[in-house]
Write a protein that holds these residues in place. Sequence first.
Motif, PDB file in Angstrom:
ATOM      1  N   LEU A 124      69.918  34.132   3.581  1.00  0.00           N
ATOM      2  CA  LEU A 124      70.766  33.836   2.392  1.00  0.00           C
ATOM      3  C   LEU A 124      71.960  33.141   3.038  1.00  0.00           C
ATOM      4  O   LEU A 124      72.462  33.516   4.169  1.00  0.00           O
ATOM      5  CB  LEU A 124      70.883  35.160   1.751  1.00  0.00           C
ATOM      6  CG  LEU A 124      69.603  35.776   1.259  1.00  0.00           C
ATOM      7  CD1 LEU A 124      70.167  36.970   0.271  1.00  0.00           C
ATOM      8  CD2 LEU A 124      69.010  34.802  -0.033  1.00  0.00           C
ATOM      9  N   SER A 136      68.860  30.323  -0.630  1.00  0.00           N
ATOM     10  CA  SER A 136      68.050  31.060  -0.020  1.00  0.00           C
ATOM     11  C   SER A 136      66.933  30.205   0.830  1.00  0.00           C
ATOM     12  O   SER A 136      66.554  28.992   0.245  1.00  0.00           O
ATOM     13  CB  SER A 136      67.078  31.758  -1.123  1.00  0.00           C
ATOM     14  OG  SER A 136      66.140  32.545  -0.818  1.00  0.00           O
ATOM     15  N   TYR A 193      72.967  39.309   5.246  1.00  0.00           N
ATOM     16  CA  TYR A 193      73.428  39.926   3.850  1.00  0.00           C
ATOM     17  C   TYR A 193      74.645  40.692   3.788  1.00  0.00           C
ATOM     18  O   TYR A 193      75.149  40.554   2.553  1.00  0.00           O
ATOM     19  CB  TYR A 193      72.166  40.873   3.813  1.00  0.00           C
ATOM     20  CG  TYR A 193      70.809  40.381   3.549  1.00  0.00           C
ATOM     21  CD1 TYR A 193      70.457  38.773   3.496  1.00  0.00           C
ATOM     22  CD2 TYR A 193      69.629  41.288   3.745  1.00  0.00           C
ATOM     23  CE1 TYR A 193      69.338  38.384   3.545  1.00  0.00           C
ATOM     24  CE2 TYR A 193      68.521  40.570   3.787  1.00  0.00           C
ATOM     25  CZ  TYR A 193      68.069  39.125   3.698  1.00  0.00           C
ATOM     26  OH  TYR A 193      66.777  38.511   3.474  1.00  0.00           O
ATOM     27  N   ILE A 196      77.203  38.044   2.859  1.00  0.00           N
ATOM     28  CA  ILE A 196      76.760  37.704   1.598  1.00  0.00           C
ATOM     29  C   ILE A 196      77.930  38.871   0.587  1.00  0.00           C
ATOM     30  O   ILE A 196      78.366  38.460  -0.629  1.00  0.00           O
ATOM     31  CB  ILE A 196      75.287  37.603   1.161  1.00  0.00           C
ATOM     32  CG1 ILE A 196      74.864  36.447   2.171  1.00  0.00           C
ATOM     33  CG2 ILE A 196      75.314  37.189  -0.384  1.00  0.00           C
ATOM     34  CD1 ILE A 196      75.148  35.050   1.619  1.00  0.00           C
ATOM     35  N   LEU A 197      77.259  40.092   0.710  1.00  0.00           N
ATOM     36  CA  LEU A 197      77.812  40.850  -0.112  1.00  0.00           C
ATOM     37  C   LEU A 197      79.471  41.210  -0.068  1.00  0.00           C
ATOM     38  O   LEU A 197      79.971  41.518  -0.913  1.00  0.00           O
ATOM     39  CB  LEU A 197      77.138  42.598   0.154  1.00  0.00           C
ATOM     40  CG  LEU A 197      75.878  42.542   0.176  1.00  0.00           C
ATOM     41  CD1 LEU A 197      75.085  43.886   0.557  1.00  0.00           C
ATOM     42  CD2 LEU A 197      75.613  42.427  -1.406  1.00  0.00           C
ATOM     43  N   GLU A 229      73.120  37.260  -9.410  1.00  0.00           N
ATOM     44  CA  GLU A 229      73.120  37.173  -8.156  1.00  0.00           C
ATOM     45  C   GLU A 229      72.722  38.439  -7.634  1.00  0.00           C
ATOM     46  O   GLU A 229      71.726  38.607  -6.449  1.00  0.00           O
ATOM     47  CB  GLU A 229      74.502  36.817  -7.470  1.00  0.00           C
ATOM     48  CG  GLU A 229      75.012  35.516  -7.779  1.00  0.00           C
ATOM     49  CD  GLU A 229      74.159  34.340  -7.282  1.00  0.00           C
ATOM     50  OE1 GLU A 229      73.095  34.040  -7.816  1.00  0.00           O
ATOM     51  OE2 GLU A 229      74.599  33.825  -6.111  1.00  0.00           O
ATOM     52  N   LEU A 233      69.529  39.310  -5.245  1.00  0.00           N
ATOM     53  CA  LEU A 233      69.641  40.011  -3.915  1.00  0.00           C
ATOM     54  C   LEU A 233      68.579  41.222  -4.069  1.00  0.00           C
ATOM     55  O   LEU A 233      68.036  41.540  -2.848  1.00  0.00           O
ATOM     56  CB  LEU A 233      70.907  40.570  -3.601  1.00  0.00           C
ATOM     57  CG  LEU A 233      72.103  39.276  -3.252  1.00  0.00           C
ATOM     58  CD1 LEU A 233      73.450  39.925  -3.145  1.00  0.00           C
ATOM     59  CD2 LEU A 233      71.480  38.874  -2.102  1.00  0.00           C
ATOM     60  N   THR A 236      65.025  40.287  -3.309  1.00  0.00           N
ATOM     61  CA  THR A 236      65.012  39.759  -2.073  1.00  0.00           C
ATOM     62  C   THR A 236      64.971  41.083  -1.009  1.00  0.00           C
ATOM     63  O   THR A 236      64.206  41.146   0.008  1.00  0.00           O
ATOM     64  CB  THR A 236      65.997  38.751  -1.688  1.00  0.00           C
ATOM     65  OG1 THR A 236      65.967  37.681  -2.724  1.00  0.00           O
ATOM     66  CG2 THR A 236      65.960  38.381  -0.078  1.00  0.00           C
ATOM     67  N   VAL A 237      65.633  41.827  -1.207  1.00  0.00           N
ATOM     68  CA  VAL A 237      65.969  43.136   0.168  1.00  0.00           C
ATOM     69  C   VAL A 237      64.847  43.987  -0.278  1.00  0.00           C
ATOM     70  O   VAL A 237      64.341  44.736   0.733  1.00  0.00           O
ATOM     71  CB  VAL A 237      67.435  43.556   0.030  1.00  0.00           C
ATOM     72  CG1 VAL A 237      67.612  44.718   0.986  1.00  0.00           C
ATOM     73  CG2 VAL A 237      68.182  42.442   0.117  1.00  0.00           C
ATOM     74  N   ILE A 277      73.999  46.919  -2.989  1.00  0.00           N
ATOM     75  CA  ILE A 277      73.604  46.244  -4.012  1.00  0.00           C
ATOM     76  C   ILE A 277      73.969  46.812  -5.323  1.00  0.00           C
ATOM     77  O   ILE A 277      74.171  46.326  -6.424  1.00  0.00           O
ATOM     78  CB  ILE A 277      72.222  45.384  -3.809  1.00  0.00           C
ATOM     79  CG1 ILE A 277      72.384  44.331  -2.983  1.00  0.00           C
ATOM     80  CG2 ILE A 277      71.840  44.599  -5.123  1.00  0.00           C
ATOM     81  CD1 ILE A 277      71.018  43.961  -2.205  1.00  0.00           C
TER      82      ILE A 277
END
Length: 363
Positions: A124, A136, A193, A196-197, A229, A233, A236-237, A277
């Motif tokens: 990502l 992605s 990640y 991103i976070l 978003e 995530l 995805t995770v 998340i």
Amino acid sequence: MTLRKGPNMSKQLKTKAKKVGLPPGSLVHTGDRMGESIKITLMAYDADRLEEKVMPGLAEEAALRNQAQMTWLHFDGLHDISLLERVGSLFDLHPLALEDILHTDQRPKVDDYGTYIFVVLRALSLPSDVKEDIKSEQISMIFGRNFLISFTEKEAKYIETIRERIRKDQGRIRKSGIDYLAYRILDAIVDQYFIILEGLGDQIESEEEKLITRPMLDTLHTIQHLKREMLFLRKTVWPLREAISYLERRESILISDATVPYLRDVYDHTVQVIDTIETYRDMLSTMLDVYLSSNSNRLNEVMKVLTIIATIFMPLTFLAGVYGMNFQYMPELQWQWGYFGVWGLMIGIGVSMVIYFKKKKWL
């Protein structure tokens, strides 16, 4: 590369429709073509030697399959199906694994084929514009006893970072097995990640300040965007945690005991990502409730003011209506001070009502 806007979601469904009716293992590329040609990079290394080169093809490299060194073969680009077929033939790969490599909308997973392990990950990256969706990209890995093959849709910075560590003989990569190299790629993606976070966390804090001071319609749009978003995530995770858990449990003979602690560490990082998340999702849900409550309170305040104004003018309107009637015999019409008396009465009523409302703390 996959984005999650409405039109692109439709595009994903259209690309999946390409495979309808085809037998399992049919090689159909469903992603976007990121470049004109595919770049093939070979790194063969051990603790003492390193060989690296960019290859024009695979015809001359058939002997690499059985050499003693660790072999890392990386492909930037996926659109050449015939090239992927040659890779499958050279390394004896299952057609279903090749199919999943070309189908670039896979969820993270691990498939154990005995002599090699197939791993699908999603890398990502944050866009330059905070209002755009997270980008992605699928990365696929196949690693066996002494070889690793990786596929990305385009050139990736995290891949070059790992190559540079191999060149400079930094860390344990040159001294460890190929499973450790697979761990390093996995760890690099999980580290992304956190970046991103961190970026999303800054956006959430910024929107919280706007929410406290002056919430606008743009604030609602941003909160909804951030919620989407976070949902992406999470999707995805969560499967990535299952994939890493499989590797960390050492259910394959290709995972050495020395690599297990590192896999356990990246598993812990994945759990941290999931916890973050979930925290952000709760914060955004709370922010949405605060926004709606704030707007409702503002509307109530406006309605209260309008109601008070209407209430004050109600008796005044009554008086104005009474003395606006055109009857001939109205005794007050002949009073010398009648006009001023009515004005005084109306002003007195209005002031009295304002004082009463303030005493009741309605104003």
